[in-house]
Design a protein around this motif. Structure first.
Motif, PDB file in Angstrom:
ATOM      1  N   UNK A   1       1.337  -3.065 -87.022  1.00  0.00           N
ATOM      2  CA  UNK A   1       0.168  -2.176 -86.913  1.00  0.00           C
ATOM      3  C   UNK A   1      -0.575  -2.108 -88.242  1.00  0.00           C
ATOM      4  N   UNK A   2      -1.843  -1.824 -88.177  1.00  0.00           N
ATOM      5  CA  UNK A   2      -2.659  -1.761 -89.385  1.00  0.00           C
ATOM      6  C   UNK A   2      -2.262  -0.557 -90.236  1.00  0.00           C
ATOM      7  N   UNK A   3      -2.659  -0.597 -91.499  1.00  0.00           N
ATOM      8  CA  UNK A   3      -2.362   0.501 -92.431  1.00  0.00           C
ATOM      9  C   UNK A   3      -2.985   1.807 -91.949  1.00  0.00           C
ATOM     10  N   UNK A   4      -4.183   1.717 -91.353  1.00  0.00           N
ATOM     11  CA  UNK A   4      -4.852   2.924 -90.853  1.00  0.00           C
ATOM     12  C   UNK A   4      -4.064   3.558 -89.709  1.00  0.00           C
ATOM     13  N   UNK A   5      -3.547   2.716 -88.820  1.00  0.00           N
ATOM     14  CA  UNK A   5      -2.762   3.228 -87.695  1.00  0.00           C
ATOM     15  C   UNK A   5      -1.470   3.866 -88.197  1.00  0.00           C
ATOM     16  N   UNK A   6      -0.805   3.213 -89.144  1.00  0.00           N
ATOM     17  CA  UNK A   6       0.439   3.755 -89.709  1.00  0.00           C
ATOM     18  C   UNK A   6       0.182   5.100 -90.368  1.00  0.00           C
ATOM     19  N   UNK A   7      -0.910   5.198 -91.131  1.00  0.00           N
ATOM     20  CA  UNK A   7      -1.234   6.459 -91.801  1.00  0.00           C
ATOM     21  C   UNK A   7      -1.507   7.559 -90.791  1.00  0.00           C
ATOM     22  N   UNK A   8      -2.247   7.218 -89.734  1.00  0.00           N
ATOM     23  CA  UNK A   8      -2.587   8.220 -88.719  1.00  0.00           C
ATOM     24  C   UNK A   8      -1.324   8.754 -88.033  1.00  0.00           C
ATOM     25  N   UNK A   9      -0.415   7.856 -87.670  1.00  0.00           N
ATOM     26  CA  UNK A   9       0.816   8.289 -86.998  1.00  0.00           C
ATOM     27  C   UNK A   9       1.731   9.033 -87.971  1.00  0.00           C
ATOM     28  N   UNK A  10       1.732   8.624 -89.244  1.00  0.00           N
ATOM     29  CA  UNK A  10       2.519   9.334 -90.253  1.00  0.00           C
ATOM     30  C   UNK A  10       2.015  10.754 -90.418  1.00  0.00           C
ATOM     31  N   UNK A  11       0.686  10.925 -90.534  1.00  0.00           N
ATOM     32  CA  UNK A  11       0.100  12.270 -90.653  1.00  0.00           C
ATOM     33  C   UNK A  11       0.410  13.106 -89.423  1.00  0.00           C
ATOM     34  N   UNK A  12       0.298  12.491 -88.257  1.00  0.00           N
ATOM     35  CA  UNK A  12       0.618  13.191 -87.009  1.00  0.00           C
ATOM     36  C   UNK A  12       2.083  13.644 -87.016  1.00  0.00           C
ATOM     37  N   UNK A  13       2.972  12.762 -87.487  1.00  0.00           N
ATOM     38  CA  UNK A  13       4.404  13.063 -87.505  1.00  0.00           C
ATOM     39  C   UNK A  13       4.715  14.237 -88.419  1.00  0.00           C
ATOM     40  N   UNK A  14       4.092  14.261 -89.585  1.00  0.00           N
ATOM     41  CA  UNK A  14       4.322  15.354 -90.534  1.00  0.00           C
ATOM     42  C   UNK A  14       3.889  16.692 -89.943  1.00  0.00           C
ATOM     43  N   UNK A  15       2.740  16.692 -89.283  1.00  0.00           N
ATOM     44  CA  UNK A  15       2.262  17.919 -88.638  1.00  0.00           C
ATOM     45  C   UNK A  15       3.172  18.318 -87.484  1.00  0.00           C
ATOM     46  N   UNK A  16       3.635  17.323 -86.727  1.00  0.00           N
ATOM     47  CA  UNK A  16       4.514  17.596 -85.589  1.00  0.00           C
ATOM     48  C   UNK A  16       5.840  18.197 -86.043  1.00  0.00           C
ATOM     49  N   UNK A  17       6.377  17.693 -87.151  1.00  0.00           N
ATOM     50  CA  UNK A  17       7.650  18.216 -87.655  1.00  0.00           C
ATOM     51  C   UNK A  17       7.528  19.676 -88.063  1.00  0.00           C
ATOM     52  N   UNK A  18       6.371  20.056 -88.600  1.00  0.00           N
ATOM     53  CA  UNK A  18       6.138  21.466 -88.943  1.00  0.00           C
ATOM     54  C   UNK A  18       6.114  22.308 -87.676  1.00  0.00           C
ATOM     55  N   UNK A  19       5.406  21.826 -86.650  1.00  0.00           N
ATOM     56  CA  UNK A  19       5.325  22.559 -85.377  1.00  0.00           C
ATOM     57  C   UNK A  19       6.704  22.648 -84.711  1.00  0.00           C
TER      58      UNK A  19
END
Length: 448
Positions: free
Chosen positions: A263-281
């Protein structure tokens, strides 16, 4: 010689303050109404340590945090022993580093609050203690304290200070591990009682002259994050081989490779950011006890992570760990087992082969598979966990003893399964539903 204080959070009402076993209906101290025990046997075993604490808590009407109570316990012990150190003691509390001069203004402010709470708690009849020495003890606990877990190693329940172990240096890939053995005070015959003790256990063969090391932080962080945590908590720059060379960082940040396409760097960053927010929730929902919401967020996260992250990616593993644990609690064992297996597969590629946390994770996965009726996988996992925990915890630790019982049980069930799967399934269903056991339409007669 060691000291410990049980967490003042909700765990203190479900964990024995003497042996750290979890109890559904623990025996409460009638005086302070704070300390809980398995029974009067455990309470008597803890009384010498608890009696002054009991009086202090009763007087102010509530228990202060575990660090305040730990400092008080240390001072009571020192005063009782007239400051003498046993032959087995390799250092003194006075010689341990407190790093007060390196603390940030915010940390120093919090420490001063703890010092004030200590003086509110310290009985007037007890020997006066200077503020500098009290501050020193809080600093020592801050950078030398060990987190204590319940008897099964599943939940942090307090903090302990073990002077000898403070001499053991850190390595992210250590050759030793520190285990709290709660001992055994529950046997009817007192000759079978064993004392609570802290153990430094080798993870493998150690060469003569080789330094003994333990890990101060969980290895499952990329090297720069481990270094940051160590600098923040222990005030040193970690220069171990795994940090300086970034060993396994690539696995911890792995992305999926499908036929040579990543996957592209942009896709990896987007899913990483999503994951960090999800872990908080996830943590917020978990704290509130909203476990169905936790499962919902975990499933949504995995749906986004699976096409992007590799099987050893830390964000993926953290979601898998939480999902398997919460689904097991909700008794959705089949789905939990699938996530637990993926978690173990990832952990095995990252952790030291004899890591205690790896052993505990494999044990939990094995029990989950057992509850799901996946007896072949369950027994294999239980055996793998036992091979690790016999090294990290030893044959006489309660966790290892419990695991040996489970291993024997799953071995018996696996033999039955291999002899006749239909009979095994029928017997399992009957046990779970409390119905007569059937095979080929006929009731199976059993004897008790």
């Amino acid at each position: 010689m060691f000291f410990f204080g049980v967490n003042e959070a909700c765990f203190h009402i479900s964990v024995c303050h003497s042996c750290f076993r979890r109890q559904a209906n623990p025996h409460r101290c009638a005086q302070c109404k704070f300390a809980y025990y398995c029974d009067r046997t455990c309470q008597r075993a803890a009384w010498d340590e608890h009696k002054q604490e009991c009086s202090a808590i009763k007087k102010i009407g509530k228990a202060p945090n575990e660090n305040v109570r730990l400092v008080a316990r240390i001072l009571w012990r020192i005063q009782k022993d007239t400051g003498l150190v046993s032959d087995a003691q390799l250092t003194t509390l006075d010689l341990l580093e407190d790093h007060l001069s390196k603390m940030s203004p915010e940390d120093l402010k919090e420490l001063k609050v703890d010092v004030q709470h200590f003086y509110n708690y310290w009985p007037k009849k007890s020997k006066p203690v200077g503020e500098d020495y009290v501050s020193h003890l809080f600093g020592v606990i801050n950078c030398n304290g060990f987190t204590l877990s319940d008897q099964r190693g599943l939940q942090a329940v307090g903090v302990g200070l073990f002077p000898n172990l403070c001499l053991v240096n850190h390595d992210c890939w250590p050759n030793c591990t520190v285990i709290l053995n709660p001992g055994n005070q529950t046997a009817l015959d007192a000759s079978f009682h064993s004392k609570r003790r802290i153990e430094l256990r080798a993870l493998g063969k150690i060469s003569e002259g080789e330094e003994l090391t333990v890990s101060y932080v969980d290895f499952l962080n990329v090297s720069k994050d481990r270094q940051r945590l160590l600098k923040q908590q222990y005030y040193f720059d970690c220069k171990c081989e795994h940090c300086t060379s970034g060993i396994k960082d690539d696995l911890m940040t792995a992305v999926r490779d499908t036929d040579g396409h990543k996957p592209s760097a942009d896709v990896v960053k987007a899913v990483t950011d999503f994951s960090l927010q999800a872990l908080v929730k996830i943590e917020e929902a978990r704290t509130k006890g909203n476990f169905h919401e936790v499962v919902k967020i975990c499933r949504e996260s995995l749906e986004k992570q699976d096409p992007v992250f590799g099987g050893t990616n830390l964000h993926l593993l953290r979601v898998l760990s939480t999902a398997s644990e919460v689904l097991s609690f909700l008794q959705q064992f089949t789905e939990a087992a699938g996530y637990a297996q993926r978690m173990v597969d990832g952990y095995t590629k990252l952790y030291h082969p004899n890591n205690a946390q790896l052993g505990m994770a494999i044990m939990r996965a094995g029990v989950t598979h057992w509850h799901a009726g996946l007896i072949e996988a369950a027994h294999g996992l239980i055996c793998s966990a036992y091979a690790i925990l016999i090294i990290t915890h030893g044959a006489h630790h309660p966790i290892t003893k419990d695991l040996e019982v489970i291993r024997t049980q799953t071995e018996m069930e696996l033999c039955l399964f291999k002899q006749n799967e239909l009979v095994y399934r029928s017997m399992r269903e009957a046990v779970l539903s409390d119905k007569p056991m059937m095979h080929a339409g006929e009731q199976i007669k059993t004897t008790s």
